[in-house]
Design a protein around this motif. Structure first.
Motif, PDB file in Angstrom:
ATOM      1  N   ILE A  77      54.299  14.683-113.606  1.00 32.29           N
ATOM      2  CA  ILE A  77      54.085  14.011-115.483  1.00 32.29           C
ATOM      3  C   ILE A  77      55.164  13.481-115.687  1.00 32.29           C
ATOM      4  O   ILE A  77      55.288  11.631-115.832  1.00 32.29           O
ATOM      5  CB  ILE A  77      54.659  15.784-116.756  1.00 32.29           C
ATOM      6  N   GLY A  78      56.090  13.469-114.213  1.00 33.57           N
ATOM      7  CA  GLY A  78      57.393  12.161-115.434  1.00 33.57           C
ATOM      8  C   GLY A  78      57.191  10.682-114.384  1.00 33.57           C
ATOM      9  O   GLY A  78      57.156  10.085-114.441  1.00 33.57           O
ATOM     10  N   ALA A  79      56.848  11.734-112.697  1.00 31.14           N
ATOM     11  CA  ALA A  79      56.159   9.769-111.849  1.00 31.14           C
ATOM     12  C   ALA A  79      55.024   9.719-112.451  1.00 31.14           C
ATOM     13  O   ALA A  79      54.842   8.351-112.809  1.00 31.14           O
ATOM     14  CB  ALA A  79      56.284  10.640-110.402  1.00 31.14           C
ATOM     15  N   SER A  80      53.876  10.003-113.018  1.00 32.16           N
ATOM     16  CA  SER A  80      52.991  10.019-113.628  1.00 32.16           C
ATOM     17  C   SER A  80      53.426   8.805-114.981  1.00 32.16           C
ATOM     18  O   SER A  80      52.535   8.056-115.324  1.00 32.16           O
ATOM     19  CB  SER A  80      51.904  10.658-114.608  1.00 32.16           C
ATOM     20  N   VAL A  81      54.127   9.277-116.298  1.00 30.90           N
ATOM     21  CA  VAL A  81      54.838   8.641-117.168  1.00 30.90           C
ATOM     22  C   VAL A  81      54.676   7.127-116.082  1.00 30.90           C
ATOM     23  O   VAL A  81      54.776   5.917-116.830  1.00 30.90           O
ATOM     24  CB  VAL A  81      55.227   9.130-117.666  1.00 30.90           C
ATOM     25  N   MET A  82      56.058   7.300-115.276  1.00 29.28           N
ATOM     26  CA  MET A  82      56.815   6.076-115.179  1.00 29.28           C
ATOM     27  C   MET A  82      55.441   5.175-114.135  1.00 29.28           C
ATOM     28  O   MET A  82      55.738   4.012-114.300  1.00 29.28           O
ATOM     29  CB  MET A  82      57.722   6.597-113.762  1.00 29.28           C
ATOM     30  N   LEU A  83      54.602   5.642-113.416  1.00 29.88           N
ATOM     31  CA  LEU A  83      53.290   5.104-112.931  1.00 29.88           C
ATOM     32  C   LEU A  83      52.656   3.945-114.302  1.00 29.88           C
ATOM     33  O   LEU A  83      52.357   3.212-113.852  1.00 29.88           O
ATOM     34  CB  LEU A  83      52.441   5.529-111.964  1.00 29.88           C
ATOM     35  N   VAL A  84      52.299   4.939-115.404  1.00 30.14           N
ATOM     36  CA  VAL A  84      51.619   4.276-116.334  1.00 30.14           C
ATOM     37  C   VAL A  84      52.412   2.796-116.720  1.00 30.14           C
ATOM     38  O   VAL A  84      51.548   2.094-116.276  1.00 30.14           O
ATOM     39  CB  VAL A  84      51.258   5.189-117.569  1.00 30.14           C
ATOM     40  N   VAL A  85      54.091   3.472-116.738  1.00 30.94           N
ATOM     41  CA  VAL A  85      54.273   1.950-117.712  1.00 30.94           C
ATOM     42  C   VAL A  85      54.601   0.532-116.783  1.00 30.94           C
ATOM     43  O   VAL A  85      54.007  -0.369-116.832  1.00 30.94           O
ATOM     44  CB  VAL A  85      56.490   2.956-118.305  1.00 30.94           C
ATOM     45  N   LEU A  86      54.622   1.589-115.305  1.00 28.97           N
ATOM     46  CA  LEU A  86      54.359   0.351-114.458  1.00 28.97           C
ATOM     47  C   LEU A  86      53.276  -0.619-114.255  1.00 28.97           C
ATOM     48  O   LEU A  86      53.458  -1.486-114.199  1.00 28.97           O
ATOM     49  CB  LEU A  86      54.846   0.786-112.704  1.00 28.97           C
ATOM     50  N   LEU A  87      52.652   0.352-114.114  1.00 30.41           N
ATOM     51  CA  LEU A  87      50.880  -0.428-114.660  1.00 30.41           C
ATOM     52  C   LEU A  87      50.369  -1.479-115.547  1.00 30.41           C
ATOM     53  O   LEU A  87      50.281  -2.082-115.773  1.00 30.41           O
ATOM     54  CB  LEU A  87      49.563   1.143-114.390  1.00 30.41           C
ATOM     55  N   VAL A  88      50.870  -0.962-117.395  1.00 34.26           N
ATOM     56  CA  VAL A  88      50.892  -1.481-118.009  1.00 34.26           C
ATOM     57  C   VAL A  88      52.031  -2.945-117.851  1.00 34.26           C
ATOM     58  O   VAL A  88      51.588  -4.064-118.655  1.00 34.26           O
ATOM     59  CB  VAL A  88      51.596  -0.785-119.151  1.00 34.26           C
ATOM     60  N   GLY A  89      53.179  -2.998-117.159  1.00 33.00           N
ATOM     61  CA  GLY A  89      53.938  -4.260-117.087  1.00 33.00           C
ATOM     62  C   GLY A  89      53.611  -4.882-116.028  1.00 33.00           C
ATOM     63  O   GLY A  89      53.477  -6.166-115.852  1.00 33.00           O
ATOM     64  N   LEU A  90      53.011  -4.090-114.813  1.00 32.44           N
ATOM     65  CA  LEU A  90      52.107  -4.512-114.413  1.00 32.44           C
ATOM     66  C   LEU A  90      50.633  -5.845-114.329  1.00 32.44           C
ATOM     67  O   LEU A  90      50.551  -6.904-114.173  1.00 32.44           O
ATOM     68  CB  LEU A  90      51.516  -4.424-113.005  1.00 32.44           C
ATOM     69  N   ILE A  91      50.323  -5.256-115.629  1.00 34.14           N
ATOM     70  CA  ILE A  91      48.906  -5.494-115.674  1.00 34.14           C
ATOM     71  C   ILE A  91      49.498  -7.422-116.763  1.00 34.14           C
ATOM     72  O   ILE A  91      48.874  -8.639-117.160  1.00 34.14           O
ATOM     73  CB  ILE A  91      47.838  -4.814-117.069  1.00 34.14           C
ATOM     74  N   TYR A  92      50.339  -6.921-118.198  1.00 32.97           N
ATOM     75  CA  TYR A  92      51.008  -7.807-119.019  1.00 32.97           C
ATOM     76  C   TYR A  92      52.049  -9.442-117.511  1.00 32.97           C
ATOM     77  O   TYR A  92      50.969 -10.189-118.539  1.00 32.97           O
ATOM     78  CB  TYR A  92      52.604  -7.016-118.975  1.00 32.97           C
ATOM     79  N   ASP A  93      51.829  -8.301-116.701  1.00 33.15           N
ATOM     80  CA  ASP A  93      52.697  -9.871-116.063  1.00 33.15           C
ATOM     81  C   ASP A  93      51.667 -10.569-114.993  1.00 33.15           C
ATOM     82  O   ASP A  93      51.831 -11.442-115.497  1.00 33.15           O
ATOM     83  CB  ASP A  93      53.694  -9.104-114.951  1.00 33.15           C
ATOM     84  N   VAL A  94      51.490 -10.008-114.345  1.00 39.44           N
ATOM     85  CA  VAL A  94      50.029 -10.521-113.120  1.00 39.44           C
ATOM     86  C   VAL A  94      48.671 -10.934-113.407  1.00 39.44           C
ATOM     87  O   VAL A  94      48.396 -12.141-113.479  1.00 39.44           O
ATOM     88  CB  VAL A  94      50.429  -9.598-112.422  1.00 39.44           C
ATOM     89  N   THR A  95      48.147  -9.480-114.225  1.00 37.93           N
ATOM     90  CA  THR A  95      47.108  -9.986-114.647  1.00 37.93           C
ATOM     91  C   THR A  95      46.818 -10.886-115.593  1.00 37.93           C
ATOM     92  O   THR A  95      45.788 -11.642-115.684  1.00 37.93           O
ATOM     93  CB  THR A  95      46.228  -8.540-115.251  1.00 37.93           C
ATOM     94  N   PHE A  96      47.247 -10.613-117.182  1.00 34.98           N
ATOM     95  CA  PHE A  96      47.037 -11.484-118.090  1.00 34.98           C
ATOM     96  C   PHE A  96      48.005 -12.455-118.310  1.00 34.98           C
ATOM     97  O   PHE A  96      47.806 -13.680-118.840  1.00 34.98           O
ATOM     98  CB  PHE A  96      46.736 -10.302-119.471  1.00 34.98           C
ATOM     99  N   GLY A  97      49.554 -12.982-117.630  1.00 35.07           N
ATOM    100  CA  GLY A  97      50.164 -13.370-117.154  1.00 35.07           C
ATOM    101  C   GLY A  97      50.685 -13.724-118.909  1.00 35.07           C
ATOM    102  O   GLY A  97      50.823 -15.208-119.624  1.00 35.07           O
ATOM    103  N   LEU A  98      51.066 -12.749-119.792  1.00 36.80           N
ATOM    104  CA  LEU A  98      51.075 -12.418-121.225  1.00 36.80           C
ATOM    105  C   LEU A  98      52.553 -13.066-121.634  1.00 36.80           C
ATOM    106  O   LEU A  98      52.622 -13.501-122.533  1.00 36.80           O
ATOM    107  CB  LEU A  98      51.066 -11.772-122.038  1.00 36.80           C
ATOM    108  N   TRP A  99      53.354 -12.871-120.481  1.00 36.08           N
ATOM    109  CA  TRP A  99      54.613 -13.171-121.018  1.00 36.08           C
ATOM    110  C   TRP A  99      54.382 -14.961-121.093  1.00 36.08           C
ATOM    111  O   TRP A  99      55.385 -15.977-121.987  1.00 36.08           O
ATOM    112  CB  TRP A  99      55.956 -13.178-119.821  1.00 36.08           C
TER     113      TRP A  99
END
Length: 201
Positions: A77-99
């Protein structure tokens, strides 16, 4: 020899107190670790919140590699939570480039990138303005620009950051004459009053 000792003494007196510097260094280190600590709290909290809903899937007493299946479940469960957070960060950075938009908005809302100037930048601008007046004195548009820069500089002189900078030049750098050439006598007096008022705050 005496002058050297005097200079060293003056430099040590104007430098930050050792305890203050040590304390702020530790404070800075704590700030740097906040992201990691926050992630650990996130993972721990969400894992413990999710576990009651899924623990029925893990039989008591069952082990895997000598470790209770319960711990494997918590780890998963802990690893899944970290992967979800990392996935959201990846989408924020690479996919949408919202930064990019985020940094643009920060710049638009930052007065020091729009209409207000820092004293360090002002000193450089004063020097370039003086040079431009000398090398382009016959250029009407250049002089018009210099006049605008002078007005801009004079407007900024009433801000608190200039008073604090002047106070730093006088009391920390210990400069006897931090001269700003674009000010008239009235503005110099007003700036000095602001510096004196800071001492009472």
């Amino acid at each position: 020899m005496e002058d050297t000792n005097t200079g060293a003494s003056s430099q040590s007196e104007s430098s930050p107190a050792p305890f203050k510097k040590w304390f702020m260094r530790q404070y800075w280190r704590i700030q740097q670790s906040q992201t990691i600590i926050s992630m650990a709290f996130w993972v721990t909290t969400l894992t413990l919140l999710i576990w009651p809903y899924v623990k029925w899937r893990f039989e008591d007493g069952v082990t895997f590699a000598g470790i209770s299946i319960t711990y494997w479940g918590l780890l998963g469960i802990g690893a899944s939570v970290m992967l979800v957070v990392l996935l959201v960060g990846l989408i924020y950075d690479v996919t949408f480039g919202l930064w990019r938009e985020h940094m643009t908005i920060i710049g638009e809302r930052n007065p020091f990138q729009t209409y207000q100037m820092s004293p360090n930048f002002a000193v450089i601008l004063i020097q370039t303005n003086i040079l431009l007046r000398k090398i382009a004195a016959d250029d009407e548009e250049a002089m018009r620009h210099c006049d605008f820069v002078d007005r801009w500089l004079k407007w900024n002189i009433d801000t608190e950051i200039f008073a604090r900078t002047m106070s730093g030049w006088q009391n920390i750098v210990e400069d006897e004459d931090p001269f700003l050439p674009y000010l008239d006598d009235e503005q110099r007096e007003r700036l000095q009053r602001s510096v004196d008022e800071l001492k009472t705050l």
